[in-house]
Design an enzyme around this catalytic site. Structure first.
Site, short mmCIF file in Angstrom:
data_model
loop_
_atom_site.label_atom_id
_atom_site.label_comp_id
_atom_site.label_asym_id
_atom_site.label_seq_id
_atom_site.Cartn_x
_atom_site.Cartn_y
_atom_site.Cartn_z
N ASP A 1 0.71 -1.54 -0.20
CA ASP A 1 0.07 0.25 -0.17
C ASP A 1 0.77 1.70 -0.11
OD1 ASP A 1 -2.03 -2.17 0.79
OD2 ASP A 1 -1.71 -1.49 2.28
N GLU B 1 -11.40 0.41 -3.80
CA GLU B 1 -10.43 0.82 -2.75
C GLU B 1 -9.48 1.24 -3.20
OE1 GLU B 1 -9.89 -2.90 -0.62
OE2 GLU B 1 -8.03 -3.20 -2.16
#
Length: 491
Positions: free
Chosen positions: A15, A169
Protein backbone atom coordinates in the site's frame (compact mmCIF):
# COMPACT_ATOMS: atom_id res chain seq x y z
CA UNK A 1 20.55 2.47 -21.06
CA UNK A 2 20.42 2.58 -17.27
CA UNK A 3 17.73 0.42 -15.74
CA UNK A 4 16.42 -0.21 -12.25
CA UNK A 5 15.14 -3.42 -10.73
CA UNK A 6 11.72 -4.02 -9.21
CA UNK A 7 10.60 -4.15 -6.46
CA UNK A 8 12.19 -0.90 -5.31
CA UNK A 9 11.31 -1.73 -1.67
CA UNK A 10 11.28 -5.53 -1.33
CA UNK A 11 9.57 -7.51 1.38
CA UNK A 12 6.39 -6.76 3.31
CA UNK A 13 5.89 -3.11 2.30
CA UNK A 14 2.34 -2.87 0.89
CA UNK A 15 0.00 0.00 0.00
CA UNK A 16 2.73 2.53 -0.84
CA UNK A 17 2.01 6.26 -0.91
CA UNK A 18 4.52 8.88 -2.05
CA UNK A 19 4.99 12.64 -2.16
CA UNK A 20 7.73 14.92 -3.48
CA UNK A 21 9.16 17.98 -1.75
CA UNK A 22 11.71 19.69 -4.00
CA UNK A 23 14.19 17.02 -5.04
CA UNK A 24 13.25 14.67 -2.20
CA UNK A 25 10.68 11.88 -2.20
CA UNK A 26 9.01 10.41 0.87
CA UNK A 27 7.10 7.13 0.96
CA UNK A 28 5.01 5.30 3.57
CA UNK A 29 3.51 1.80 3.70
CA UNK A 30 1.00 -0.18 5.74
CA UNK A 31 2.30 -1.82 8.90
CA UNK A 32 -0.84 -3.70 10.10
CA UNK A 33 -0.34 -5.20 13.58
CA UNK A 34 3.32 -4.23 13.92
CA UNK A 35 4.87 -1.49 16.08
CA UNK A 36 6.38 0.98 15.34
CA UNK A 37 3.77 1.77 12.71
CA UNK A 38 4.01 3.17 9.17
CA UNK A 39 7.62 2.84 7.97
CA UNK A 40 8.84 6.08 6.35
CA UNK A 41 11.36 6.08 3.50
CA UNK A 42 13.38 8.77 1.72
CA UNK A 43 14.78 8.80 -1.82
CA UNK A 44 16.34 11.27 -4.26
CA UNK A 45 15.59 9.20 -7.38
CA UNK A 46 12.46 7.05 -6.66
CA UNK A 47 14.57 3.88 -6.96
CA UNK A 48 16.89 3.81 -3.96
CA UNK A 49 14.96 4.11 -0.70
CA UNK A 50 16.30 4.38 2.84
CA UNK A 51 14.11 4.00 5.90
CA UNK A 52 14.52 7.13 8.02
CA UNK A 53 11.98 6.32 10.71
CA UNK A 54 8.42 5.33 11.51
CA UNK A 55 5.51 7.76 11.62
CA UNK A 56 3.86 6.06 14.62
CA UNK A 57 6.78 5.48 16.98
CA UNK A 58 5.22 6.26 20.38
CA UNK A 59 2.66 4.21 22.32
CA UNK A 60 0.61 7.39 22.68
CA UNK A 61 0.16 7.48 18.90
CA UNK A 62 -0.48 3.78 18.40
CA UNK A 63 -1.66 1.39 21.09
CA UNK A 64 -2.78 -1.89 19.55
CA UNK A 65 -4.41 -4.23 22.10
CA UNK A 66 -3.87 -7.98 22.04
CA UNK A 67 -7.31 -8.57 20.54
CA UNK A 68 -6.30 -6.81 17.32
CA UNK A 69 -5.78 -9.84 15.08
CA UNK A 70 -2.92 -10.50 12.73
CA UNK A 71 -3.45 -8.34 9.62
CA UNK A 72 -5.51 -5.90 11.70
CA UNK A 73 -4.11 -2.56 12.80
CA UNK A 74 -2.74 0.15 10.53
CA UNK A 75 -4.07 0.12 6.96
CA UNK A 76 -3.04 2.05 3.84
CA UNK A 77 -1.57 5.40 4.90
CA UNK A 78 -1.36 8.37 2.54
CA UNK A 79 1.46 10.93 2.81
CA UNK A 80 1.09 14.48 1.49
CA UNK A 81 2.97 17.79 1.92
CA UNK A 82 0.91 20.98 2.06
CA UNK A 83 1.75 24.52 3.22
CA UNK A 84 5.09 23.37 4.62
CA UNK A 85 3.60 20.55 6.71
CA UNK A 86 3.77 16.79 6.18
CA UNK A 87 0.45 14.98 6.65
CA UNK A 88 -0.10 11.23 7.02
CA UNK A 89 -3.64 9.89 7.23
CA UNK A 90 -4.45 6.25 7.93
CA UNK A 91 -6.94 3.88 9.58
CA UNK A 92 -6.28 1.76 12.68
CA UNK A 93 -8.61 -1.19 12.08
CA UNK A 94 -9.81 -2.52 15.42
CA UNK A 95 -8.12 0.32 17.29
CA UNK A 96 -10.05 3.55 16.82
CA UNK A 97 -10.60 4.21 13.12
CA UNK A 98 -9.24 6.93 10.84
CA UNK A 99 -6.79 9.59 12.03
CA UNK A 100 -4.30 12.16 10.81
CA UNK A 101 -0.83 13.03 12.09
CA UNK A 102 1.44 15.89 11.03
CA UNK A 103 5.10 16.95 11.22
CA UNK A 104 7.27 19.84 10.12
CA UNK A 105 10.08 17.43 9.22
CA UNK A 106 9.65 13.90 7.85
CA UNK A 107 11.99 12.55 10.54
CA UNK A 108 9.48 13.83 13.10
CA UNK A 109 8.41 14.26 15.72
CA UNK A 110 4.96 13.42 14.39
CA UNK A 111 1.93 14.72 16.24
CA UNK A 112 -0.56 12.75 18.28
CA UNK A 113 -3.55 11.55 16.23
CA UNK A 114 -6.36 13.82 15.11
CA UNK A 115 -9.38 11.54 14.68
CA UNK A 116 -11.70 11.82 11.66
CA UNK A 117 -15.25 10.46 11.91
CA UNK A 118 -15.52 8.86 8.47
CA UNK A 119 -16.42 5.24 7.70
CA UNK A 120 -14.10 3.00 5.74
CA UNK A 121 -10.38 2.51 5.23
CA UNK A 122 -7.63 3.70 2.85
CA UNK A 123 -8.00 7.46 3.49
CA UNK A 124 -6.50 10.02 1.11
CA UNK A 125 -5.88 13.78 1.38
CA UNK A 126 -5.99 16.46 -1.32
CA UNK A 127 -6.37 20.25 -1.27
CA UNK A 128 -8.42 22.21 -3.80
CA UNK A 129 -7.77 25.68 -5.24
CA UNK A 130 -9.66 27.26 -2.31
CA UNK A 131 -7.40 25.59 0.23
CA UNK A 132 -10.12 23.15 1.31
CA UNK A 133 -8.95 19.67 2.33
CA UNK A 134 -10.70 16.61 0.89
CA UNK A 135 -10.49 13.12 2.37
CA UNK A 136 -11.44 10.22 0.10
CA UNK A 137 -12.20 6.79 1.58
CA UNK A 138 -12.55 3.26 0.21
CA UNK A 139 -16.02 2.67 -0.98
CA UNK A 140 -15.57 5.22 -2.64
CA UNK A 141 -16.59 8.50 -0.94
CA UNK A 142 -15.07 11.94 -0.43
CA UNK A 143 -15.58 14.47 2.35
CA UNK A 144 -14.37 17.99 2.99
CA UNK A 145 -12.64 18.10 6.37
CA UNK A 146 -10.73 20.42 8.67
CA UNK A 147 -7.33 18.70 8.95
CA UNK A 148 -6.50 20.59 12.16
CA UNK A 149 -9.47 19.22 14.10
CA UNK A 150 -10.69 16.26 12.01
CA UNK A 151 -14.16 17.80 11.74
CA UNK A 152 -16.17 16.68 8.71
CA UNK A 153 -17.41 19.86 7.02
CA UNK A 154 -19.19 18.32 4.02
CA UNK A 155 -20.15 14.79 3.05
CA UNK A 156 -19.16 12.06 2.78
CA UNK A 157 -20.28 12.28 -0.86
CA UNK A 158 -20.44 9.25 -3.17
CA UNK A 159 -17.89 9.51 -5.97
CA UNK A 160 -16.98 6.80 -8.50
CA UNK A 161 -16.69 3.20 -7.40
CA UNK A 162 -14.98 1.65 -10.37
CA UNK A 163 -16.08 -0.65 -13.18
CA UNK A 164 -18.17 -2.98 -11.02
CA UNK A 165 -15.40 -5.25 -9.71
CA UNK A 166 -15.16 -6.16 -6.04
CA UNK A 167 -13.58 -4.04 -3.31
CA UNK A 168 -13.20 -0.54 -4.77
CA UNK A 169 -10.53 0.91 -2.49
CA UNK A 170 -7.26 2.85 -2.25
CA UNK A 171 -8.67 6.14 -3.62
CA UNK A 172 -6.27 8.96 -4.41
CA UNK A 173 -7.36 12.40 -5.64
CA UNK A 174 -5.11 14.61 -7.80
CA UNK A 175 -5.52 18.00 -9.41
CA UNK A 176 -3.78 17.91 -12.82
CA UNK A 177 -4.45 20.89 -15.04
CA UNK A 178 -8.17 21.66 -15.13
CA UNK A 179 -9.18 18.15 -14.08
CA UNK A 180 -9.50 16.23 -10.84
CA UNK A 181 -8.41 12.61 -11.24
CA UNK A 182 -9.56 9.78 -8.96
CA UNK A 183 -7.34 6.72 -8.93
CA UNK A 184 -8.69 3.57 -7.26
CA UNK A 185 -7.85 -0.11 -6.88
CA UNK A 186 -10.50 -2.73 -7.58
CA UNK A 187 -10.85 -6.46 -8.09
CA UNK A 188 -9.61 -7.41 -4.62
CA UNK A 189 -6.01 -7.29 -3.44
CA UNK A 190 -5.23 -10.81 -4.72
CA UNK A 191 -4.79 -12.01 -8.31
CA UNK A 192 -7.72 -9.91 -9.56
CA UNK A 193 -6.18 -6.64 -8.40
CA UNK A 194 -6.05 -3.67 -10.77
CA UNK A 195 -5.97 0.11 -11.00
CA UNK A 196 -8.70 2.22 -12.61
CA UNK A 197 -9.32 5.95 -12.94
CA UNK A 198 -11.99 8.58 -13.46
CA UNK A 199 -11.94 12.38 -13.76
CA UNK A 200 -14.15 15.35 -12.93
CA UNK A 201 -14.02 19.12 -12.83
CA UNK A 202 -14.53 19.10 -9.06
CA UNK A 203 -13.95 16.69 -6.14
CA UNK A 204 -17.76 16.60 -5.93
CA UNK A 205 -18.02 15.11 -9.44
CA UNK A 206 -19.67 14.12 -11.71
CA UNK A 207 -17.06 11.52 -12.62
CA UNK A 208 -16.10 10.31 -16.09
CA UNK A 209 -14.42 6.86 -16.18
CA UNK A 210 -11.22 6.43 -18.17
CA UNK A 211 -11.95 4.72 -21.50
CA UNK A 212 -9.09 2.26 -21.02
CA UNK A 213 -9.94 0.96 -17.53
CA UNK A 214 -8.27 -0.82 -15.92
CA UNK A 215 -5.17 1.27 -16.43
CA UNK A 216 -3.12 -1.60 -15.06
CA UNK A 217 -3.82 -5.21 -14.08
CA UNK A 218 -1.83 -8.43 -14.33
CA UNK A 219 -4.87 -10.63 -13.78
CA UNK A 220 -4.87 -13.69 -16.02
CA UNK A 221 -1.26 -13.18 -17.14
CA UNK A 222 1.86 -15.25 -16.62
CA UNK A 223 3.98 -12.25 -15.64
CA UNK A 224 6.35 -12.80 -12.69
CA UNK A 225 4.79 -9.89 -10.77
CA UNK A 226 1.17 -10.45 -9.73
CA UNK A 227 -1.59 -8.80 -7.65
CA UNK A 228 -0.63 -5.36 -9.01
CA UNK A 229 -2.68 -2.49 -7.61
CA UNK A 230 -3.07 0.18 -4.93
CA UNK A 231 -1.04 2.80 -6.78
CA UNK A 232 -0.10 6.42 -6.04
CA UNK A 233 1.08 8.95 -8.63
CA UNK A 234 3.95 11.39 -8.21
CA UNK A 235 5.40 14.01 -10.55
CA UNK A 236 9.18 13.99 -10.65
CA UNK A 237 11.35 17.10 -10.48
CA UNK A 238 12.02 16.83 -14.24
CA UNK A 239 8.27 16.87 -15.02
CA UNK A 240 7.92 13.13 -15.65
CA UNK A 241 5.30 11.02 -13.91
CA UNK A 242 5.71 7.79 -11.97
CA UNK A 243 3.58 5.44 -9.93
CA UNK A 244 4.41 3.39 -6.87
CA UNK A 245 2.16 0.38 -6.34
CA UNK A 246 2.05 -2.98 -4.65
CA UNK A 247 2.57 -6.40 -6.18
CA UNK A 248 3.67 -9.91 -5.28
CA UNK A 249 6.28 -12.32 -6.61
CA UNK A 250 4.79 -15.81 -6.27
CA UNK A 251 6.96 -18.93 -6.32
CA UNK A 252 6.52 -22.71 -6.35
CA UNK A 253 4.12 -25.04 -8.12
CA UNK A 254 0.41 -24.27 -8.64
CA UNK A 255 -1.26 -22.37 -7.08
CA UNK A 256 2.06 -20.65 -6.29
CA UNK A 257 2.81 -18.89 -3.02
CA UNK A 258 3.97 -15.40 -2.16
CA UNK A 259 5.93 -15.41 1.07
CA UNK A 260 7.44 -11.91 1.23
CA UNK A 261 4.08 -10.19 1.40
CA UNK A 262 3.01 -7.43 -0.97
CA UNK A 263 5.99 -5.33 -2.03
CA UNK A 264 6.52 -1.81 -3.44
CA UNK A 265 7.09 -1.50 -7.20
CA UNK A 266 7.73 1.51 -9.44
CA UNK A 267 6.46 2.08 -13.01
CA UNK A 268 6.75 5.02 -15.42
CA UNK A 269 3.56 6.88 -16.37
CA UNK A 270 2.73 8.75 -19.56
CA UNK A 271 -0.23 11.01 -20.29
CA UNK A 272 -2.23 10.67 -23.51
CA UNK A 273 -5.60 12.19 -24.45
CA UNK A 274 -6.01 13.55 -20.94
CA UNK A 275 -5.47 10.21 -19.16
CA UNK A 276 -2.53 8.49 -17.43
CA UNK A 277 -1.13 5.51 -19.31
CA UNK A 278 1.07 2.79 -17.85
CA UNK A 279 2.16 -0.62 -18.99
CA UNK A 280 2.86 -3.86 -17.18
CA UNK A 281 5.15 -3.90 -14.17
CA UNK A 282 8.47 -5.29 -15.31
CA UNK A 283 11.32 -6.60 -13.22
CA UNK A 284 13.47 -3.99 -15.00
CA UNK A 285 12.51 -0.57 -16.39
CA UNK A 286 14.47 2.40 -17.80
CA UNK A 287 15.72 4.38 -14.83
CA UNK A 288 14.48 7.84 -13.84
CA UNK A 289 16.69 10.77 -14.85
CA UNK A 290 17.77 11.32 -11.24
CA UNK A 291 18.90 7.70 -10.77
CA UNK A 292 22.08 7.38 -8.73
CA UNK A 293 23.61 4.32 -7.01
CA UNK A 294 23.69 4.27 -3.24
CA UNK A 295 25.42 2.12 -0.66
CA UNK A 296 23.15 -0.58 0.77
CA UNK A 297 22.61 -0.64 4.55
CA UNK A 298 24.83 -2.94 6.64
CA UNK A 299 23.76 -6.56 6.81
CA UNK A 300 24.56 -6.90 10.51
CA UNK A 301 23.36 -5.07 13.61
CA UNK A 302 25.76 -5.26 16.56
CA UNK A 303 23.36 -3.42 18.90
CA UNK A 304 25.90 -0.78 19.84
CA UNK A 305 23.53 2.20 19.53
CA UNK A 306 21.21 3.77 22.05
CA UNK A 307 18.01 3.04 20.08
CA UNK A 308 16.86 0.21 17.87
CA UNK A 309 17.12 0.88 14.14
CA UNK A 310 13.78 1.81 12.52
CA UNK A 311 13.45 -1.46 10.61
CA UNK A 312 13.03 -3.47 13.85
CA UNK A 313 9.35 -4.23 14.50
CA UNK A 314 7.30 -6.06 17.13
CA UNK A 315 3.72 -7.42 17.09
CA UNK A 316 1.28 -4.78 18.45
CA UNK A 317 3.60 -3.07 20.93
CA UNK A 318 7.05 -3.06 22.48
CA UNK A 319 6.89 -2.21 26.19
CA UNK A 320 9.94 -0.40 27.53
CA UNK A 321 10.64 -3.12 30.08
CA UNK A 322 10.90 -5.95 27.55
CA UNK A 323 14.05 -4.77 25.76
CA UNK A 324 17.30 -3.00 26.59
CA UNK A 325 20.48 -1.95 24.82
CA UNK A 326 22.14 -0.79 28.05
CA UNK A 327 21.60 -3.70 30.44
CA UNK A 328 24.44 -5.52 28.69
CA UNK A 329 26.23 -3.01 26.44
CA UNK A 330 26.70 -4.24 22.89
CA UNK A 331 23.87 -6.76 23.29
CA UNK A 332 20.09 -6.58 22.86
CA UNK A 333 18.55 -8.00 26.03
CA UNK A 334 14.96 -9.22 25.80
CA UNK A 335 12.67 -10.11 28.72
CA UNK A 336 9.65 -12.36 28.41
CA UNK A 337 6.21 -10.74 28.46
CA UNK A 338 4.27 -13.81 27.31
CA UNK A 339 4.94 -17.53 27.48
CA UNK A 340 4.24 -18.57 23.88
CA UNK A 341 4.93 -17.40 20.33
CA UNK A 342 1.51 -18.85 19.53
CA UNK A 343 -0.27 -16.07 21.45
CA UNK A 344 -0.25 -12.27 21.33
CA UNK A 345 1.75 -10.53 24.02
CA UNK A 346 5.09 -12.30 23.71
CA UNK A 347 8.41 -10.46 23.30
CA UNK A 348 9.56 -10.43 19.69
CA UNK A 349 11.86 -8.08 17.76
CA UNK A 350 12.26 -8.78 14.06
CA UNK A 351 12.79 -7.46 10.56
CA UNK A 352 11.05 -8.18 7.28
CA UNK A 353 12.31 -10.94 5.00
CA UNK A 354 13.12 -9.08 1.79
CA UNK A 355 14.67 -11.68 -0.51
CA UNK A 356 13.64 -15.13 -1.66
CA UNK A 357 17.19 -16.40 -1.09
CA UNK A 358 18.55 -15.12 2.20
CA UNK A 359 20.23 -15.99 5.47
CA UNK A 360 19.56 -14.65 8.95
CA UNK A 361 21.67 -15.48 12.02
CA UNK A 362 22.02 -14.43 15.66
CA UNK A 363 24.40 -15.02 18.51
CA UNK A 364 22.22 -15.89 21.50
CA UNK A 365 23.15 -16.18 25.15
CA UNK A 366 20.01 -17.65 26.71
CA UNK A 367 21.16 -18.63 30.19
CA UNK A 368 19.90 -21.66 32.15
CA UNK A 369 16.40 -20.35 32.92
CA UNK A 370 15.50 -18.73 29.59
CA UNK A 371 13.52 -19.88 26.58
CA UNK A 372 14.50 -17.90 23.52
CA UNK A 373 15.32 -18.22 19.88
CA UNK A 374 15.09 -17.20 16.24
CA UNK A 375 11.70 -17.24 14.49
CA UNK A 376 10.39 -17.11 10.93
CA UNK A 377 7.00 -15.52 11.56
CA UNK A 378 3.89 -14.88 9.51
CA UNK A 379 1.45 -14.69 12.43
CA UNK A 380 0.77 -16.39 15.77
CA UNK A 381 -0.65 -19.45 14.02
CA UNK A 382 2.01 -19.77 11.31
CA UNK A 383 5.68 -19.66 12.29
CA UNK A 384 8.80 -21.79 12.56
CA UNK A 385 10.99 -21.33 15.66
CA UNK A 386 14.56 -22.40 16.41
CA UNK A 387 14.42 -22.37 20.20
CA UNK A 388 17.04 -22.81 22.94
CA UNK A 389 15.82 -24.01 26.35
CA UNK A 390 16.77 -26.63 28.92
CA UNK A 391 20.10 -27.48 27.30
CA UNK A 392 18.64 -28.19 23.85
CA UNK A 393 18.00 -26.40 20.57
CA UNK A 394 14.68 -27.40 19.04
CA UNK A 395 12.94 -26.66 15.74
CA UNK A 396 9.24 -26.06 16.39
CA UNK A 397 6.63 -25.71 13.66
CA UNK A 398 3.27 -24.03 14.27
CA UNK A 399 0.92 -24.51 11.29
CA UNK A 400 -2.68 -23.56 11.96
CA UNK A 401 -3.98 -25.63 14.88
CA UNK A 402 -0.91 -27.92 14.93
CA UNK A 403 2.24 -27.27 16.96
CA UNK A 404 5.04 -29.83 16.69
CA UNK A 405 8.65 -30.16 17.79
CA UNK A 406 10.25 -31.34 14.55
CA UNK A 407 13.80 -31.91 15.84
CA UNK A 408 15.90 -31.32 18.93
CA UNK A 409 19.64 -31.40 19.62
CA UNK A 410 21.57 -30.90 22.89
CA UNK A 411 23.67 -27.73 23.16
CA UNK A 412 26.25 -26.77 25.80
CA UNK A 413 25.81 -23.82 28.11
CA UNK A 414 26.92 -20.45 26.80
CA UNK A 415 26.44 -18.46 23.60
CA UNK A 416 25.12 -20.28 20.55
CA UNK A 417 24.74 -19.16 16.95
CA UNK A 418 21.33 -19.81 15.43
CA UNK A 419 20.76 -19.44 11.69
CA UNK A 420 18.04 -19.86 9.11
CA UNK A 421 18.85 -20.29 5.42
CA UNK A 422 15.96 -19.76 3.00
CA UNK A 423 16.24 -20.84 -0.63
CA UNK A 424 13.63 -20.54 -3.34
CA UNK A 425 12.63 -23.77 -5.04
CA UNK A 426 14.13 -24.11 -8.52
CA UNK A 427 12.20 -25.93 -11.28
CA UNK A 428 9.69 -27.25 -8.75
CA UNK A 429 8.17 -30.69 -9.20
CA UNK A 430 4.43 -31.15 -8.60
CA UNK A 431 3.25 -30.31 -5.08
CA UNK A 432 6.42 -28.35 -4.37
CA UNK A 433 6.39 -25.32 -2.09
CA UNK A 434 7.93 -21.92 -2.83
CA UNK A 435 11.10 -22.40 -0.79
CA UNK A 436 12.98 -24.48 1.75
CA UNK A 437 13.70 -23.12 5.25
CA UNK A 438 16.79 -24.74 6.79
CA UNK A 439 17.84 -24.25 10.43
CA UNK A 440 21.34 -24.63 11.86
CA UNK A 441 22.97 -24.38 15.28
CA UNK A 442 26.64 -23.69 15.90
CA UNK A 443 28.34 -24.03 19.28
CA UNK A 444 31.83 -24.59 20.56
CA UNK A 445 31.22 -28.27 19.84
CA UNK A 446 30.46 -27.81 16.15
CA UNK A 447 27.64 -27.23 13.63
CA UNK A 448 24.38 -29.18 13.38
CA UNK A 449 21.47 -28.78 10.99
CA UNK A 450 18.44 -30.18 12.81
CA UNK A 451 15.70 -29.62 10.21
CA UNK A 452 14.63 -28.21 6.85
CA UNK A 453 10.96 -27.29 6.43
CA UNK A 454 8.65 -26.54 3.50
CA UNK A 455 8.00 -22.81 3.23
CA UNK A 456 4.49 -23.01 1.79
CA UNK A 457 2.93 -23.09 5.27
CA UNK A 458 4.32 -19.63 5.98
CA UNK A 459 2.64 -18.08 2.93
CA UNK A 460 -0.49 -15.96 2.61
CA UNK A 461 -2.08 -18.58 0.36
CA UNK A 462 -2.10 -20.92 3.38
CA UNK A 463 -2.33 -18.56 6.36
CA UNK A 464 -4.43 -15.78 4.83
CA UNK A 465 -3.92 -12.14 5.74
CA UNK A 466 -2.11 -9.17 4.27
CA UNK A 467 1.40 -9.35 5.73
CA UNK A 468 4.65 -11.12 4.87
CA UNK A 469 7.34 -13.00 6.73
CA UNK A 470 9.30 -11.39 9.55
CA UNK A 471 12.56 -12.88 10.84
CA UNK A 472 13.23 -12.15 14.46
CA UNK A 473 14.43 -12.80 17.98
CA UNK A 474 12.08 -13.78 20.79
CA UNK A 475 11.97 -14.69 24.48
CA UNK A 476 9.07 -16.54 26.11
CA UNK A 477 10.68 -17.35 29.47
CA UNK A 478 13.18 -15.40 31.56
CA UNK A 479 15.71 -13.08 29.91
CA UNK A 480 18.13 -13.60 27.04
CA UNK A 481 20.73 -11.49 25.26
CA UNK A 482 21.58 -11.26 21.56
CA UNK A 483 25.06 -10.07 20.61
CA UNK A 484 24.29 -9.46 16.94
CA UNK A 485 21.76 -10.17 14.21
CA UNK A 486 22.82 -10.54 10.58
CA UNK A 487 20.66 -10.62 7.46
CA UNK A 488 21.88 -10.94 3.90
CA UNK A 489 20.63 -11.78 0.45
CA UNK A 490 22.43 -14.76 -1.01
CA UNK A 491 20.84 -14.68 -4.48
Amino acid sequence: MRTYGNPVIPGFHPDPSVCRVGDDYYLVCSSFEYFPGIPLFHSRDLVHWRQIGNVLDRPGQLALPDDVPASGGVYAPTIRHHDGIFHVVTTAVGAGGTFLVTAERPEGPWSDPVWIDLPGIDPDLAWDENGDCWCAMAGVTAARIDPRTGEVLEGPLPTWSGTGLRDPEAPHLYRVGDWWYLLIAEGGTALGHGISAARARSPRGPWEPAPGNPLLSHRGTGLPVQCTGHGDLVRAADGGWWMVLLGTRPRGYFPEFHVLGRETFLVPVEWADGWPRLGPVRERHPAPAAWAPVQPPPARDDFTGTELAPHWISPRRRPAGCWSLTERPGWLTLAATGDSTDLPGHTFVGRRQQHHDCRAAVLLDAGPSARAGLSVRLDEAHHYDLEVAGGAASVIARIGPVRQCVASHPVPAGPVTLAVDIRATRNPPPLSGPDAIAFSVETSEGLVRPATLDGRYLASEVAGGFTGRVLGMYVTEGRAAFDWFSYESVG
